[in-house]
Design an enzyme around this catalytic site. Structure first.
Site, mmCIF file in Angstrom:
data_model
loop_
_atom_site.group_PDB
_atom_site.id
_atom_site.type_symbol
_atom_site.label_atom_id
_atom_site.label_comp_id
_atom_site.label_asym_id
_atom_site.label_seq_id
_atom_site.Cartn_x
_atom_site.Cartn_y
_atom_site.Cartn_z
ATOM 1 N N HIS A 1 26.190 -17.737 -5.227
ATOM 2 C CA HIS A 1 25.761 -17.268 -3.744
ATOM 3 C C HIS A 1 25.811 -16.030 -3.815
ATOM 4 O O HIS A 1 26.686 -15.098 -3.686
ATOM 5 C CB HIS A 1 27.262 -17.349 -3.013
ATOM 6 C CG HIS A 1 27.613 -17.890 -1.929
ATOM 7 N ND1 HIS A 1 28.928 -17.697 -1.138
ATOM 8 C CD2 HIS A 1 26.744 -17.629 -0.941
ATOM 9 C CE1 HIS A 1 28.748 -17.657 -0.347
ATOM 10 N NE2 HIS A 1 27.596 -17.600 0.255
ATOM 11 N N HIS B 1 28.139 -26.023 4.278
ATOM 12 C CA HIS B 1 27.231 -25.254 3.030
ATOM 13 C C HIS B 1 28.661 -24.960 2.403
ATOM 14 O O HIS B 1 28.696 -23.835 1.149
ATOM 15 C CB HIS B 1 26.981 -23.538 4.065
ATOM 16 C CG HIS B 1 27.743 -23.007 4.143
ATOM 17 N ND1 HIS B 1 29.005 -23.205 4.889
ATOM 18 C CD2 HIS B 1 27.996 -21.472 3.377
ATOM 19 C CE1 HIS B 1 29.764 -22.291 5.664
ATOM 20 N NE2 HIS B 1 28.711 -21.044 4.584
ATOM 21 N N GLY B 2 29.518 -24.950 1.871
ATOM 22 C CA GLY B 2 30.943 -24.978 1.254
ATOM 23 C C GLY B 2 32.084 -25.579 2.375
ATOM 24 O O GLY B 2 31.996 -26.528 2.840
ATOM 25 N N GLY C 1 34.038 -23.214 4.053
ATOM 26 C CA GLY C 1 34.471 -22.991 5.548
ATOM 27 C C GLY C 1 36.498 -22.975 5.591
ATOM 28 O O GLY C 1 37.243 -23.238 4.792
ATOM 29 N N LYS D 1 33.854 -11.608 -9.363
ATOM 30 C CA LYS D 1 33.854 -11.557 -7.929
ATOM 31 C C LYS D 1 33.669 -9.801 -7.890
ATOM 32 O O LYS D 1 33.709 -9.266 -7.968
ATOM 33 C CB LYS D 1 34.633 -11.944 -7.159
ATOM 34 C CG LYS D 1 35.147 -13.434 -7.204
ATOM 35 C CD LYS D 1 34.038 -13.859 -6.088
ATOM 36 C CE LYS D 1 35.385 -13.465 -5.133
ATOM 37 N NZ LYS D 1 33.984 -14.579 -3.325
#
Length: 489
Positions: A245, A408-409, A411, A482
């Site tokens: 992503h 899209h995911g 949220g 991440k």
């Protein structure tokens, strides 16, 4: 709000079609007042004919994140956002799940990936030892051509991956590459783009905030349709995959920020009323110089984002091959959730702005003709969170009701500052450890904790029960890449 099954209609009038809201009762409770007000403001803005609010919706930049705005006459930078063509991609590996059971192997994979793909705001190729170098000449070529064969070959990206992209390249406002080239030369002569070469150094990087790379195990649904669609997608049940992503990094941010400033100056100079007084809802009528310049800038940023994803996937595959020699991998799909696209809506051409929303074209849709997904619908990649997993879906015919879009995911349900105030760091880290999920972070970013996001299963239930899309597979996280720096999303 008027309930209509799993969907809800907001602000219907005799002359204004309502905002369509897709979400169960539990999901609708997650929409705060600002999110709903932004939806109303966006729907009533000039030229807007349709506004969709998806179950992951939350307040954003002018328009809510998780919304779809349609206009046949105007272009809106806000409902695209500052991270132009932020997207998802999925790499399928021919590696069984047990190959990454050993924590030492996963740690080696994390290290190998992090030596190639930097994370964090401002980080680039000089931040890691084994990145791909991108000089100014190649940078200009890739923002003009996107994932062309020449660009892919220069960067060590398999050229056939371009056929697994929602859009492998973007052209100028008039449909030509010439217009895009002219716009780039204009931009390079401005003060705002003097650091072009530096921004090209960010190609092949994740950035910060909610951007990530995640090692997954694929679990295909136990039904005939899921198995058939998974085969078309190239998904392999019980094998390792890698989900990414990210978007257009600093280059896209410069382009988007410049457009906002330019349009806001125009509105101030000419005394043009702002929709609901919101400076983030500036717009340009299609055909105007302002609209043409925005569409060209968006295309330049989108081309960078496309190549950025493909390069990351090539580097991730290279990292796996370093740790586990002989591994092979293929791109499943690359799909955006921050872009405006020219599509047919209600039988006429219009610009569909998807802000934190994902295209969802079902089998037989005219836009899929000639693609591997014409008879199945294309892959929809939906990130959830490391604890609850992510999903691969496929659109159903009912997606027409949402302008062929889904969320899209998951949220956000907690803002970043709020999450840092109310969540406990040790609890977040212990939760991932108890699920045997590793990370490259010493302390997992607390504002990115699973608890900062909506209930992913409830979000998916909203989509499925509304007839928008069906689940093909779940992706179960084994490790996460991440960054704990300040968010840049």
């Amino acid at each position: 709000m008027i309930a209509t099954g799993e969907a809800t209609a907001l602000l219907p009038t005799e002359t204004t079609p309502p905002i369509k809201v897709f979400g169960t009762a539990a999901i609708r409770e997650t929409f705060d007042d600002l999110c709903l007000q932004q939806a109303v403001n966006s729907r009533l803005a000039p030229g807007v004919t349709d506004l969709i609010l998806n179950p992951d919706a939350h307040c954003g930049y002018g328009a809510p994140v998780g919304s779809v705005l349609v206009s046949p006459t105007h272009i809106y930078p806000g409902p695209v956002g500052v991270d132009i063509k932020c997207s998802m991609s999925l790499l399928q590996l021919d590696l069984p799940a047990d190959a990454v059971d050993d924590r030492k192997v996963r740690r080696e994979l994390i290290s190998a990936i992090c030596r190639r793909t930097p994370t964090g705001a401002g980080k680039g190729q000089r931040s890691v030892a084994q990145s791909r170098h991108v000089n100014r000449t190649l940078g200009k070529q890739l923002v003009l051509e996107g994932a062309s064969k020449d660009v892919c070959m220069a960067l060590g990206i398999p050229p056939n991956w371009a056929f697994r992209c929602e859009d492998s390249f973007h052209v100028g406002h008039d449909g030509t590459a010439t217009a895009l080239e002219a716009r780039l030369e204009t931009l390079l002569a401005t003060r705002e783009m003097t650091n072009f070469s530096e921004k090209m150094q960010q190609l092949g990087s994740y950035g910060g905030g909610n951007h990530f790379g995640e090692c997954e195990v694929v679990e295909v649904g136990d039904n005939e349709r899921a198995r058939s669609v998974a085969e078309t997608f190239g998904l392999h049940d019980g094998n390792v995959a890698f989900l990414s992503h990210c978007g257009s990094r600093g280059f896209g941010h410069i382009l988007a920020s410049g457009q906002f400033k330019h349009l806001q100056t125009k509105f101030d100079r000419w005394g043009i009323p702002l929709p609901a007084g919101d400076r983030q809802l500036v717009y340009a009528p299609l055909g105007s110089d302002e609209a043409n310049n925005y569409l060209d800038d968006m295309s330049l940023g989108a081309n960078f984002a496309t190549v950025n994803h493909l390069l990351i996937n090539a580097l991730v595959l290279e990292a796996f091959q370093e740790v586990i020699p002989g591994v092979k991998g293929d791109l499943v799909y690359f799909i955006s959730h921050n872009i405006a696209r020219r599509e047919i809506v209600n039988d006429r051409p219009a610009w569909v702005h998807r802000k934190g929303a994902t295209r969802a074209m079902p089998a037989g849709h005219h836009s899929l003709e000639g693609t591997p997904f014409a008879n199945s619908g294309h892959p929809i990649l939906l990130p959830g969170n490391p604890r609850d997993g992510s999903a691969v879906m496929v659109a159903d015919p009912g997606a027409e009701a949402s302008c062929f879009s889904v969320n899209h995911g998951a949220g956000r349900v907690l803002g970043r500052r709020h999450a840092k105030r109310v969540l406990d760091q040790s609890t977040v880290d212990t939760e991932l450890e108890s699920n045997d999920i590793l990370s490259n972070c010493r302390r997992y970013p607390i504002d990115e904790a699973p608890a900062a996001y909506k209930d992913f299963n409830e979000v998916l239930h909203s989509v499925k029960s509304a007839g928008l899309a069906s689940e093909v597979a779940r992706l179960k996280a084994r490790f996460v890449i991440k960054d704990a720096s300040k968010a840049d999303d």
